[in-house]
Design a protein around this motif. Sequence first.
Motif, PDB file in Angstrom:
ATOM      1  N   THR A  35       0.827  -1.212   0.000  1.00  9.88           N
ATOM      2  CA  THR A  35       0.000   0.000   0.000  1.00  9.88           C
ATOM      3  C   THR A  35       0.860   1.261   0.000  1.00  9.88           C
ATOM      4  O   THR A  35       0.609   2.206  -0.759  1.00  9.88           O
ATOM      5  CB  THR A  35      -0.968   0.020   1.196  1.00  9.88           C
ATOM      6  OG1 THR A  35      -0.221  -0.170   2.411  1.00  9.88           O
ATOM      7  CG2 THR A  35      -2.018  -1.063   1.083  1.00  9.88           C
ATOM      8  N   LEU A  36       1.897   1.278   0.820  1.00  9.83           N
ATOM      9  CA  LEU A  36       2.761   2.455   0.897  1.00  9.83           C
ATOM     10  C   LEU A  36       3.598   2.615  -0.367  1.00  9.83           C
ATOM     11  O   LEU A  36       3.802   3.731  -0.861  1.00  9.83           O
ATOM     12  CB  LEU A  36       3.652   2.375   2.136  1.00  9.83           C
ATOM     13  CG  LEU A  36       2.915   2.488   3.473  1.00  9.83           C
ATOM     14  CD1 LEU A  36       3.846   2.151   4.638  1.00  9.83           C
ATOM     15  CD2 LEU A  36       2.322   3.881   3.658  1.00  9.83           C
ATOM     16  N   GLN A  39       1.352   3.938  -2.988  1.00 14.36           N
ATOM     17  CA  GLN A  39       1.030   5.341  -2.701  1.00 14.36           C
ATOM     18  C   GLN A  39       2.143   6.268  -3.203  1.00 14.36           C
ATOM     19  O   GLN A  39       1.865   7.280  -3.853  1.00 14.36           O
ATOM     20  CB  GLN A  39       0.837   5.536  -1.199  1.00 14.36           C
ATOM     21  CG  GLN A  39       0.519   6.988  -0.816  1.00 14.36           C
ATOM     22  CD  GLN A  39       0.561   7.226   0.679  1.00 14.36           C
ATOM     23  OE1 GLN A  39       1.415   6.675   1.370  1.00 14.36           O
ATOM     24  NE2 GLN A  39      -0.350   8.027   1.180  1.00 14.36           N
ATOM     25  N   VAL A  51      -3.530   6.132   1.890  1.00 17.70           N
ATOM     26  CA  VAL A  51      -3.594   4.750   2.377  1.00 17.70           C
ATOM     27  C   VAL A  51      -4.523   4.688   3.583  1.00 17.70           C
ATOM     28  O   VAL A  51      -4.387   5.469   4.529  1.00 17.70           O
ATOM     29  CB  VAL A  51      -2.203   4.212   2.757  1.00 17.70           C
ATOM     30  CG1 VAL A  51      -2.327   2.845   3.459  1.00 17.70           C
ATOM     31  CG2 VAL A  51      -1.317   4.094   1.528  1.00 17.70           C
ATOM     32  N   SER A  67       4.422   5.664   6.649  1.00 16.19           N
ATOM     33  CA  SER A  67       3.433   5.011   7.518  1.00 16.19           C
ATOM     34  C   SER A  67       2.760   6.004   8.459  1.00 16.19           C
ATOM     35  O   SER A  67       1.612   5.796   8.879  1.00 16.19           O
ATOM     36  CB  SER A  67       4.086   3.881   8.321  1.00 16.19           C
ATOM     37  OG  SER A  67       5.066   4.398   9.211  1.00 16.19           O
ATOM     38  N   THR A  70      -0.669   7.225   7.254  1.00 15.92           N
ATOM     39  CA  THR A  70      -1.712   6.236   7.002  1.00 15.92           C
ATOM     40  C   THR A  70      -2.901   6.437   7.936  1.00 15.92           C
ATOM     41  O   THR A  70      -2.737   6.685   9.131  1.00 15.92           O
ATOM     42  CB  THR A  70      -1.136   4.813   7.206  1.00 15.92           C
ATOM     43  OG1 THR A  70      -0.093   4.587   6.261  1.00 15.92           O
ATOM     44  CG2 THR A  70      -2.201   3.753   7.037  1.00 15.92           C
TER      45      THR A  70
END
Length: 342
Positions: A35-36, A39, A51, A67, A70
Motif C-alpha cells: 500500500t505504501l 502510494q 492509504v 506510515s 496512514t
Amino acid sequence: MILKGFDDLKLFLKKPRNIVIIGHRNPDGDAMGATLGLQYYMSKKGHKATVVVPNEYPEFLHWLPGSENTYRFDWQNSQSKKAINASEIIFLLDFNALHRVGHDMQKTLEKYPNDFAMIDHHQQPDDVKYMYSDVEICSTCQMVYQFIEMNNDLDLIDADIATCLYTGIMTDTGSFRFRSTTSTTHRIIADLIDKGAENNKIHNNVYDSNSYGRLLLLGQALSNLQILPAYKTAFITLTEAEKKKFDFQKGDTEGVVNYALSLKGIIFAAIFIEDTEQSMIKISFRSKGNFSVNEFSRKHFNGGGHDNAAGGRFDGSLEESTTFFKELLPSYTTELNNSYEA
C-alpha cells in the motif's frame, strides 16, 4: 494470472485522480509495503493517493516510509470515510474479498459508488472492474513492482518505494525461503537494492526489534507445542491469559507458527490463538510440499490463503478448536504422509 481491464485502467490514470489504497485487516509486512509503495508511485504520477488500513499494524512496521500518514479506519473513522468518499477509485491490495477488511469497513466499501482495482496473489478473488491477480507470485509487493513495470515506470522507483516493496517481499517469503520465491523474485530484489533498499537495515528493523515480552511470549508458545508424529503435524496454542501475562502487542505472534514447521519430520503446522476481542480462535497454518493448507482452511476453518500458508478462524473455545483439528487429521493421513519427504 488474471489481468482484467488493465488498458482501461491505464487510460483512467492518464490524468490526476483522487485515489484510496486499502490493505486487509491486521496488516502484515506485505500489505503495508504494497500500500505504501503504491502510494509513493501514484503520488509521483501526479495523483492524490491516501492509504487506509482497517486497524493497527505491528510496531515493527511503523518505521516504513510514509506510515505516519496512514489512516486507520477503526481509530480515524471520520477521516477514513472522508478519504474514501472523495476518491475516484479504490485500490484493494493483498486481499481477495471485501470481508477481509472487517465488518465495519466492509459495509462502507459495499456502498462505494466508484470502481475497485485489485492487486493480489490470493486464490479465488472477488470480481472487480480492474484486476491483476496471480496466485503464483510470492507477494503483493512483487506484483506492485510488476504493475509499475507494466506501466514502463521502473525509473520512478526511488529508495522509499524500494524499501516498502523489499519489506513486503522479504516478509511474505520468509526471508526468501518459501517455494514461491523464484529467480524473478531475486532479480526484482536485486533491482530494489540497486534503487536504494538497504537490505540489512530492513531485516534488522523487522526481525531484530523484539521486546522482552515478545521473547517471553515466544518461550510460552514453544512450551505449549504439541507434536503428532503419526500425521507429521505440530501445533501451538496461546491463551488470552498467556498473552496478557507477557504484555502482548499486535504482531508479537507473527512467524511463531514457523517454529513448529521447522521441526524435523513435520510438514503441517498450526497455531491457535485465543482472541477474546473478536470472540474467536485465530489460526495460522503452514505446510511443506504439496499439502494445501489453503484447501484445508477453506473447508474446515472459514479461511484460506496460499497452498503452504493460510489463515482461519474457529468460533468456540481454544480446547474445542484443537480437539476439532486433531479429529480431522486421520482423514488426511495419506496426503500428509505423501506430501513431502521431510
